[in-house]
Design an enzyme around this catalytic site. Structure first.
Site, PDB file in Angstrom:
ATOM      1  CB  THR A   9      -0.927   0.030   1.235  1.00  0.00           C
ATOM      2  OG1 THR A   9      -0.108  -0.109   2.406  1.00  0.00           O
ATOM      3  CG2 THR A   9      -1.954  -1.080   1.197  1.00  0.00           C
ATOM      4  N   GLY A  10       2.170   1.124   0.145  1.00  0.00           N
ATOM      5  CA  GLY A  10       3.056   2.282   0.204  1.00  0.00           C
ATOM      6  C   GLY A  10       3.475   2.755  -1.183  1.00  0.00           C
TER       7      GLY A  10
ATOM      8  CD  GLU B  37      17.915   8.990   8.106  1.00  0.00           C
ATOM      9  OE1 GLU B  37      17.870   9.625   7.029  1.00  0.00           O
ATOM     10  OE2 GLU B  37      17.942   9.555   9.213  1.00  0.00           O
TER      11      GLU B  37
ATOM     12  CG  HIS C   9      13.129   5.912  -3.822  1.00  0.00           C
ATOM     13  ND1 HIS C   9      14.098   5.423  -2.972  1.00  0.00           N
ATOM     14  CD2 HIS C   9      12.047   5.128  -3.650  1.00  0.00           C
ATOM     15  CE1 HIS C   9      13.619   4.395  -2.317  1.00  0.00           C
ATOM     16  NE2 HIS C   9      12.377   4.188  -2.696  1.00  0.00           N
TER      17      HIS C   9
ATOM     18  CB  SER D  14      17.299   3.501   4.314  1.00  0.00           C
ATOM     19  OG  SER D  14      17.344   4.902   4.400  1.00  0.00           O
TER      20      SER D  14
ATOM     21  CE1 TYR E 168      12.888   3.950   7.943  1.00  0.00           C
ATOM     22  CE2 TYR E 168      14.829   5.265   7.407  1.00  0.00           C
ATOM     23  CZ  TYR E 168      13.829   4.397   7.024  1.00  0.00           C
ATOM     24  OH  TYR E 168      13.768   3.964   5.711  1.00  0.00           O
TER      25      TYR E 168
HETATM   26  P1  NAP Z   1       5.797   4.029   2.706  1.00  0.00           P
HETATM   27  O1  NAP Z   1       5.090   4.711   1.587  1.00  0.00           O
HETATM   28  O2  NAP Z   1       5.797   4.652   4.047  1.00  0.00           O
HETATM   29  O3  NAP Z   1       5.168   2.548   2.826  1.00  0.00           O
HETATM   30  C1  NAP Z   1       5.434   1.735   3.949  1.00  0.00           C
HETATM   31  C2  NAP Z   1       4.569   0.490   3.855  1.00  0.00           C
HETATM   32  O4  NAP Z   1       4.830  -0.350   4.998  1.00  0.00           O
HETATM   33  C3  NAP Z   1       3.056   0.766   3.857  1.00  0.00           C
HETATM   34  O5  NAP Z   1       2.430  -0.103   2.946  1.00  0.00           O
HETATM   35  C4  NAP Z   1       2.659   0.399   5.290  1.00  0.00           C
HETATM   36  O6  NAP Z   1       1.325  -0.006   5.419  1.00  0.00           O
HETATM   37  C5  NAP Z   1       3.577  -0.793   5.514  1.00  0.00           C
HETATM   38  N1  NAP Z   1       3.718  -1.174   6.928  1.00  0.00           N
HETATM   39  C6  NAP Z   1       4.073  -0.383   7.966  1.00  0.00           C
HETATM   40  N2  NAP Z   1       4.113  -1.099   9.100  1.00  0.00           N
HETATM   41  C7  NAP Z   1       3.765  -2.372   8.778  1.00  0.00           C
HETATM   42  C8  NAP Z   1       3.612  -3.568   9.511  1.00  0.00           C
HETATM   43  N3  NAP Z   1       3.831  -3.609  10.830  1.00  0.00           N
HETATM   44  N4  NAP Z   1       3.255  -4.694   8.851  1.00  0.00           N
HETATM   45  C9  NAP Z   1       3.012  -4.670   7.523  1.00  0.00           C
HETATM   46  N5  NAP Z   1       3.120  -3.559   6.777  1.00  0.00           N
HETATM   47  C10 NAP Z   1       3.498  -2.423   7.388  1.00  0.00           C
HETATM   48  O7  NAP Z   1       7.322   3.762   2.324  1.00  0.00           O
HETATM   49  P2  NAP Z   1       8.042   3.749   0.874  1.00  0.00           P
HETATM   50  O8  NAP Z   1       8.533   5.121   0.583  1.00  0.00           O
HETATM   51  O9  NAP Z   1       7.201   3.037  -0.105  1.00  0.00           O
HETATM   52  O10 NAP Z   1       9.338   2.892   1.219  1.00  0.00           O
HETATM   53  C11 NAP Z   1       9.340   1.471   1.075  1.00  0.00           C
HETATM   54  C12 NAP Z   1      10.468   0.892   1.898  1.00  0.00           C
HETATM   55  O11 NAP Z   1      11.707   1.402   1.457  1.00  0.00           O
HETATM   56  C13 NAP Z   1      10.404   1.200   3.387  1.00  0.00           C
HETATM   57  O12 NAP Z   1      10.929   0.084   4.085  1.00  0.00           O
HETATM   58  C14 NAP Z   1      11.338   2.379   3.548  1.00  0.00           C
HETATM   59  O13 NAP Z   1      11.836   2.444   4.871  1.00  0.00           O
HETATM   60  C15 NAP Z   1      12.400   2.029   2.534  1.00  0.00           C
HETATM   61  N6  NAP Z   1      13.136   3.132   1.941  1.00  0.00           N
HETATM   62  C16 NAP Z   1      12.449   4.160   1.374  1.00  0.00           C
HETATM   63  C17 NAP Z   1      13.142   5.177   0.758  1.00  0.00           C
HETATM   64  C18 NAP Z   1      12.422   6.330   0.102  1.00  0.00           C
HETATM   65  O14 NAP Z   1      13.067   7.361  -0.145  1.00  0.00           O
HETATM   66  N7  NAP Z   1      11.149   6.187  -0.239  1.00  0.00           N
HETATM   67  C19 NAP Z   1      14.557   5.148   0.712  1.00  0.00           C
HETATM   68  C20 NAP Z   1      15.209   4.062   1.297  1.00  0.00           C
HETATM   69  C21 NAP Z   1      14.492   3.053   1.896  1.00  0.00           C
HETATM   70  P3  NAP Z   1       0.135   1.084   5.725  1.00  0.00           P
HETATM   71  O15 NAP Z   1      -0.267   1.596   4.378  1.00  0.00           O
HETATM   72  O16 NAP Z   1      -0.879   0.220   6.381  1.00  0.00           O
HETATM   73  O17 NAP Z   1       0.720   2.143   6.604  1.00  0.00           O
HETATM   74  N1  GDD Z   2       9.656  15.661   6.351  1.00  0.00           N
HETATM   75  C1  GDD Z   2      10.145  16.913   6.424  1.00  0.00           C
HETATM   76  N2  GDD Z   2       9.287  17.943   6.699  1.00  0.00           N
HETATM   77  N3  GDD Z   2      11.458  17.113   6.221  1.00  0.00           N
HETATM   78  C2  GDD Z   2      11.916  18.375   6.270  1.00  0.00           C
HETATM   79  C3  GDD Z   2      11.096  19.464   6.525  1.00  0.00           C
HETATM   80  C4  GDD Z   2       9.713  19.239   6.767  1.00  0.00           C
HETATM   81  O1  GDD Z   2       8.917  20.148   7.019  1.00  0.00           O
HETATM   82  N4  GDD Z   2      11.851  20.596   6.493  1.00  0.00           N
HETATM   83  C5  GDD Z   2      13.102  20.219   6.238  1.00  0.00           C
HETATM   84  N5  GDD Z   2      13.155  18.875   6.097  1.00  0.00           N
HETATM   85  C6  GDD Z   2      14.371  18.079   5.852  1.00  0.00           C
HETATM   86  C7  GDD Z   2      14.589  16.978   6.888  1.00  0.00           C
HETATM   87  O2  GDD Z   2      15.141  17.525   8.085  1.00  0.00           O
HETATM   88  C8  GDD Z   2      15.538  16.077   6.120  1.00  0.00           C
HETATM   89  O3  GDD Z   2      16.869  16.546   6.277  1.00  0.00           O
HETATM   90  C9  GDD Z   2      15.117  16.261   4.661  1.00  0.00           C
HETATM   91  O4  GDD Z   2      14.253  17.409   4.622  1.00  0.00           O
HETATM   92  C10 GDD Z   2      14.384  15.055   4.073  1.00  0.00           C
HETATM   93  O5  GDD Z   2      13.343  14.685   4.949  1.00  0.00           O
HETATM   94  P1  GDD Z   2      12.239  13.595   4.516  1.00  0.00           P
HETATM   95  O6  GDD Z   2      11.624  13.966   3.223  1.00  0.00           O
HETATM   96  O7  GDD Z   2      11.333  13.395   5.681  1.00  0.00           O
HETATM   97  O8  GDD Z   2      13.108  12.295   4.193  1.00  0.00           O
HETATM   98  P2  GDD Z   2      14.312  11.597   4.998  1.00  0.00           P
HETATM   99  O9  GDD Z   2      15.562  11.842   4.222  1.00  0.00           O
HETATM  100  O10 GDD Z   2      14.303  11.938   6.420  1.00  0.00           O
HETATM  101  O11 GDD Z   2      13.891  10.051   4.891  1.00  0.00           O
HETATM  102  C11 GDD Z   2      13.452   9.497   3.631  1.00  0.00           C
HETATM  103  O12 GDD Z   2      14.567   9.015   2.935  1.00  0.00           O
HETATM  104  C12 GDD Z   2      15.259   7.926   3.574  1.00  0.00           C
HETATM  105  C13 GDD Z   2      16.438   7.552   2.666  1.00  0.00           C
HETATM  106  O13 GDD Z   2      17.526   8.389   2.938  1.00  0.00           O
HETATM  107  C14 GDD Z   2      12.441   8.393   3.974  1.00  0.00           C
HETATM  108  O14 GDD Z   2      11.833   7.952   2.772  1.00  0.00           O
HETATM  109  C15 GDD Z   2      13.113   7.199   4.626  1.00  0.00           C
HETATM  110  O15 GDD Z   2      12.165   6.124   4.736  1.00  0.00           O
HETATM  111  C16 GDD Z   2      14.281   6.770   3.738  1.00  0.00           C
HETATM  112  O16 GDD Z   2      14.931   5.643   4.265  1.00  0.00           O
END
Ligand code: NAP
Ligand code: GDD
Length: 324
Positions: free
Chosen positions: A15-16, A130, A182, A128, A152
């Protein structure tokens, strides 16, 4: 009768954001796609409603190992993509234990379920950038050491190493994709890119006057989610499991993000962005920039959408959605 020639994949987190793009990709590749969803009191399938009738959606939770074992036993996937997590960094300070349970221990539960049901299943872990946190070198690659800066990030380091450990301990085909940020029009509204693109569109439409942000100096390597799911799939098609950085190799600040997003609707960002300490983090990741040379070489992967194309795509989608 079950078709043994059609590959089957299980996606947790369907769903994400990433789950929806990966499901589209796997369907296009001819897979049967099973999606794990946790129970909620309201329907939560906005991102996959357009493909819902082509998916098998099943109930389960990373907190509950028996549910994972049952799903694997009932559906016998060839590949498992673990995208589920508590993925919002800011929330990990207010819910550190939940984040650890899901984002860290959840990986062990799923790996154990695979080991019990069918150790030949190929496994992808959503690691990640992160994990690099207070970066030890620039740019970051597969050999850069980790220094996570949030609950995290710490949980993701655990998830990464337990994946490596189960590969080495039990011979699982388990790969870890170290993906840099992404984004897409399907990004959650709490993440900074979508918060800014949605605000730019809403301010242009006269529905909002300002947007409150935290650290404008933070720099991220932002790519397009639709490009990044191709790398996930490519990792599981290799004979040998491994770990890969997936990134664009470019970094931009939150300030630049604001400039580009507001310019796309003909506005000056300085007139609408307010810095609010409420959005500052207890510890920050100041700079991320990835070196995806190994993914280019061994996965034949590259990204098609650059930062400017990505932000313009997101603004256009938000403008369109608000007009509807
Ligand atoms: P997202 O939109 O927040 O989606 C997270 C998904 O995990 C949702 O479907 C959520 O379900 C599900 N979930 C949360 N807790 C769960 C549980 N206890 N059991 C089963 N499902 C659960 O995240 P995303 O951006 O698609 O990212 C996908 C993955 O890549 C994550 O693991 C994230 O940490 C990792 N990642 C993301 C990025 C990025 O920039 N997007 C970068 C590096 C790594 P609900 O819809 O029910 O909440
Ligand atoms: N969310 C958010 N909201 N971030 C802000 C804001 C705000 O109002 N203002 C500044 N920022 C800055 C945060 O402090 C951070 O440095 C940067 O914007 C990116 O924040 P997010 O978009 O929340 O992403 P993230 O980098 O913390 O985490 C995402 O990327 C990770 C990979 O590096 C998430 O998708 C993680 O799940 C993922 O692993």
């Amino acid at each position: 009768m079950e078709d043994v020639l059609t590959p089957k994949a299980l996606i947790t987190g369907i769903t994400g954001q990433d789950g929806s793009y990966l499901a589209e990709l796997l369907l296009a590749e001819g897979y049967d796609v099973v999606g794990l969803m946790r129970r909620s009191s309201t329907v939560n399938i906005e991102r996959i409603s357009h493909i819902q009738d082509r998916l098998t959606l099943v109930s389960g939770d990373l907190m509950d190992e028996v549910s994972l074992i049952n799903v694997l036993r009932d559906h016998r996937p060839r590949e498992v993509y673990n995208l589920a997590a508590q993925s919002f960094v800011q929330a990990s300070w207010s819910q550190p234990v939940l984040t650890g349970e899901t984002t860290a221990l959840g990986v062990t539960r799923l790996l154990d379920a695979i080991r019990i049901v069918d150790p030949t299943i190929r496994f992808y872990q959503a690691s990640s950038s992160e994990m690099f946190g207070r970066v030890r070198s620039v740019p970051q690659n597969e050999l850069t050491s980790f220094y996570p800066r949030s609950p995290y990030g710490v949980a993701k380091v655990y998830g990464h190493w337990i994946t490596v450990n189960y590969r080495e301990s039990y011979g699982l085909h388990a790969s870890s994709g170290i993906l840099f940020n992404h984004e897409s029009p399907r990004r959650g509204l709490e993440f900074v890119t979508r918060k800014v693109t949605h605000a730019a569109a809403a301010i242009k439409a006269g529905r909002q006057r300002e947007v409150r942000l935290g650290n404008l100096d933070a720099q991220r390597d932002w790519g397009y989610a639709g490009d990044y799911v191709r790398a996930m799939w490519a990792m599981l098609q290799r004979d040998t499991p491994d770990d890969f950085v997936v990134a664009t190799g470019e970094t931009h600040s939150v300030r630049e993000l604001c400039e580009v997003a507001f310019a796309a609707v003909g506005l000056a960002w300085e007139n609408h962005v307010v810095v609010d300490p409420a959005f500052l983090r207890p510890a920050e990741v100041d700079l991320l920039i990835g070196d995806a040379t190994k993914a280019h070489r061994e996965l034949d992967w590259k990204c098609d959408v650059d930062f400017y194309g990505l932000i313009e795509m997101m603004v256009a989608a938000d403008v369109h959605a608000l007009q509807r």
